[in-house]
Design an enzyme around this catalytic site. Structure first.
Site, short mmCIF file in Angstrom:
data_model
loop_
_atom_site.label_atom_id
_atom_site.label_comp_id
_atom_site.label_asym_id
_atom_site.label_seq_id
_atom_site.Cartn_x
_atom_site.Cartn_y
_atom_site.Cartn_z
N GLY A 1 -16.06 -0.30 -1.27
CA GLY A 1 -16.45 0.50 -2.43
C GLY A 1 -15.29 0.74 -3.38
O GLY A 1 -15.42 0.56 -4.60
N TRP A 2 -14.14 1.13 -2.83
CA TRP A 2 -12.96 1.33 -3.69
C TRP A 2 -12.65 0.04 -4.46
O TRP A 2 -12.30 0.07 -5.64
CB TRP A 2 -11.74 1.71 -2.85
CG TRP A 2 -11.68 3.06 -2.20
CD1 TRP A 2 -11.32 3.30 -0.89
CD2 TRP A 2 -11.92 4.36 -2.77
NE1 TRP A 2 -11.33 4.65 -0.63
CE2 TRP A 2 -11.69 5.33 -1.76
CE3 TRP A 2 -12.31 4.79 -4.04
CZ2 TRP A 2 -11.83 6.70 -1.97
CZ3 TRP A 2 -12.45 6.16 -4.25
CH2 TRP A 2 -12.22 7.09 -3.23
N ASP B 1 -8.39 -0.33 -0.59
CA ASP B 1 -8.37 0.99 -1.23
C ASP B 1 -7.32 1.04 -2.34
O ASP B 1 -7.50 1.67 -3.38
CB ASP B 1 -8.02 2.12 -0.25
CG ASP B 1 -8.34 1.85 1.20
OD1 ASP B 1 -8.62 0.70 1.57
OD2 ASP B 1 -8.28 2.81 1.99
N TYR C 1 4.05 1.33 4.92
CA TYR C 1 3.23 0.21 5.37
C TYR C 1 3.69 -1.07 4.66
O TYR C 1 2.99 -1.60 3.80
CB TYR C 1 1.74 0.46 5.08
CG TYR C 1 1.16 1.67 5.79
CD1 TYR C 1 1.49 1.95 7.11
CD2 TYR C 1 0.27 2.53 5.14
CE1 TYR C 1 0.96 3.05 7.77
CE2 TYR C 1 -0.27 3.63 5.80
CZ TYR C 1 0.09 3.89 7.11
OH TYR C 1 -0.44 4.98 7.76
N HIS D 1 0.84 -1.20 0.00
CA HIS D 1 0.00 0.00 0.00
C HIS D 1 0.87 1.26 0.00
O HIS D 1 0.62 2.21 -0.75
CB HIS D 1 -0.94 -0.01 1.20
CG HIS D 1 -2.01 1.02 1.11
ND1 HIS D 1 -3.00 0.99 0.15
CD2 HIS D 1 -2.23 2.15 1.83
CE1 HIS D 1 -3.79 2.04 0.29
NE2 HIS D 1 -3.34 2.77 1.30
N LYS D 2 1.90 1.27 0.84
CA LYS D 2 2.87 2.37 0.86
C LYS D 2 4.19 1.81 1.39
O LYS D 2 4.19 0.79 2.09
CB LYS D 2 2.44 3.49 1.83
CG LYS D 2 1.13 4.16 1.51
CD LYS D 2 0.79 5.25 2.54
CE LYS D 2 -0.59 5.83 2.25
NZ LYS D 2 -0.98 6.89 3.19
#
Length: 377
Positions: free
Chosen positions: A215-216, A142, A135, A131-132
């Site tokens: 949702g993402w 997302d 992280y 993710h990053k």
């Protein structure tokens, strides 16, 4: 829904690249303008609005906004690819459309700048993008939306689809690892090292089903399928099946208002609430996927009900100004705030008005209503 068009115009009139009124996170932190996924979501919605209305003011606004950040050599002000933050890829989606519409060579170069991050993005042992960088070993739902539609579109348009299968494979990993067989919903995050305090020691999964993350992920599937090449029909059908299962599961949890709860499977548990951004995202995803042929026509009603549910409950006028409320400002896992993924954590995040994470999907959902109207004329 002329009220919504008025609302959009009000927001644009008050916004500049230096100070977009819809980026409440930036406003609250007092941070300088930067290249970020929140503005990216909003500008993408404005470009889609231009596409269906052909009103020049929308293209002009979007072009001016992105132009402000993109330098002539294709580098992007305030964007550092080596942060390896998958969120920062999201705004890059606007560049494909703006390059086609304006012919500005710097947009084409900027697409390559962002693709440079994708090429070197660190991965989990299963092959999914982190993710990053801050992280490590983590996949958040997302991130699929932030990165995969851009990745697939780049491969199709500029790289002879060399890595299309890689993007597809990352979706399969998420399906295999992050889906809960009982509810059909997906956990917000996965830590492949299983070391994070929020991760289950056996599975590496976080503990709840957060609406906006789901949702993402739904949007990621729809928007990626939309740009997949015909040569990948079999793979697209597989993703379509995964997507349809997700929507069928979500429909079981749809409130009579048309909306969904912040923690999806805990409706009626205090202080859970009907949340705008995730509900608007599903409104958009469902209606778009009907238009694109990924879901049968009978599903349109669920998306339409969600759209009107959000507008009825949370779009209002105060002191002559339109407001969209009920938007969870932000939610994540880990980090300096010890975000543990618990139900109490998701309830603790601020609920705000007029934030792009709610506004942009509502605009996208509205565009799907317009498409439906046009098709029926």
């Amino acid at each position: 829904m002329e009220i919504l068009e008025r609302y959009i115009d009000e927001l644009l009139e008050k916004s500049t690249p230096q100070a977009p009124v819809w980026n409440i996170e930036k406003i609250r932190s007092g941070a300088k303008p930067s290249w970020n996924y929140i503005d990216g979501a909003m500008i993408k919605a404005i470009l889609e609005l231009y596409d269906i209305t052909r009103e020049e003011k929308y293209l002009t606004f979007a072009d001016n906004f992105i132009d402000y950040f993109v330098r002539e050599d294709g580098t992007i002000d305030s964007y550092d690819p080596e942060e390896y933050n998958i969120d920062n890829v999201n705004a890059g989606k606007t560049l494909f459309e703006l390059y086609k519409l304006t012919g500005k060579e710097k947009y084409r170069k900027a697409i390559d700048t962002i693709y440079g991050q994708i090429q070197k993005q660190p991965r989990t042992k299963e092959g999914n993008f982190w993710h990053k960088k801050i992280y490590p070993n983590q996949v958040w739902l997302d991130g699929l939306y932030m990165g995969q539609p851009f990745y697939m579109q780049y491969e199709v348009e500029f790289n002879n689809c060399k890595n299309c299968f890689d993007s597809y494979q990352q979706f399969l990993n998420v399906y295999r690892i992050m889906k809960d067989p009982k509810t059909g919903l997906y956990y917000h995050g996965y830590d492949s090292s299983k070391e994070m305090f929020w991760a289950d020691k056996e599975t590496g999964l976080s503990s709840n089903f957060w609406l906006r993350a789901l949702g993402w992920y739904a949007m990621a599937l729809v928007d990626t399928m939309s740009v997949m090449p015909d040569s990948m029909k079999e793979e697209r059908d597989q993703l379509n099946e995964i997507y349809k299962q997700l929507i069928d599961s979500m429909i079981q949890y749809q409130d009579e208002s048309g909306m969904w709860y912040q923690v999806v499977d805990k409706g009626g548990v205090e202080p859970n609430y009907l949340e705008t951004s995730g509900s608007a995202i599903f409104a958009y995803a469902i209606m778009k996927s009907v238009r694109e042929g990924f879901l049968p026509e009978s599903y349109f009603q669920y998306g339409e009900k969600a759209f009107y549910g959000v507008a009825d409950k949370y779009l209002s006028e105060e002191n002559g100004q339109l407001q969209l409320g009920g938007i969870c400002l932000v939610a994540g896992l880990g980090g300096p705030d010890n975000r543990d993924g618990s139900f109490a954590y998701y309830m603790s995040e601020p609920v705000v008005k007029n934030e792009a994470k709610g506004v942009a999907p509502l605009i996208l959902a509205y565009i799907e209503i317009l498409h439906k109207r046009q098709a029926e004329q």
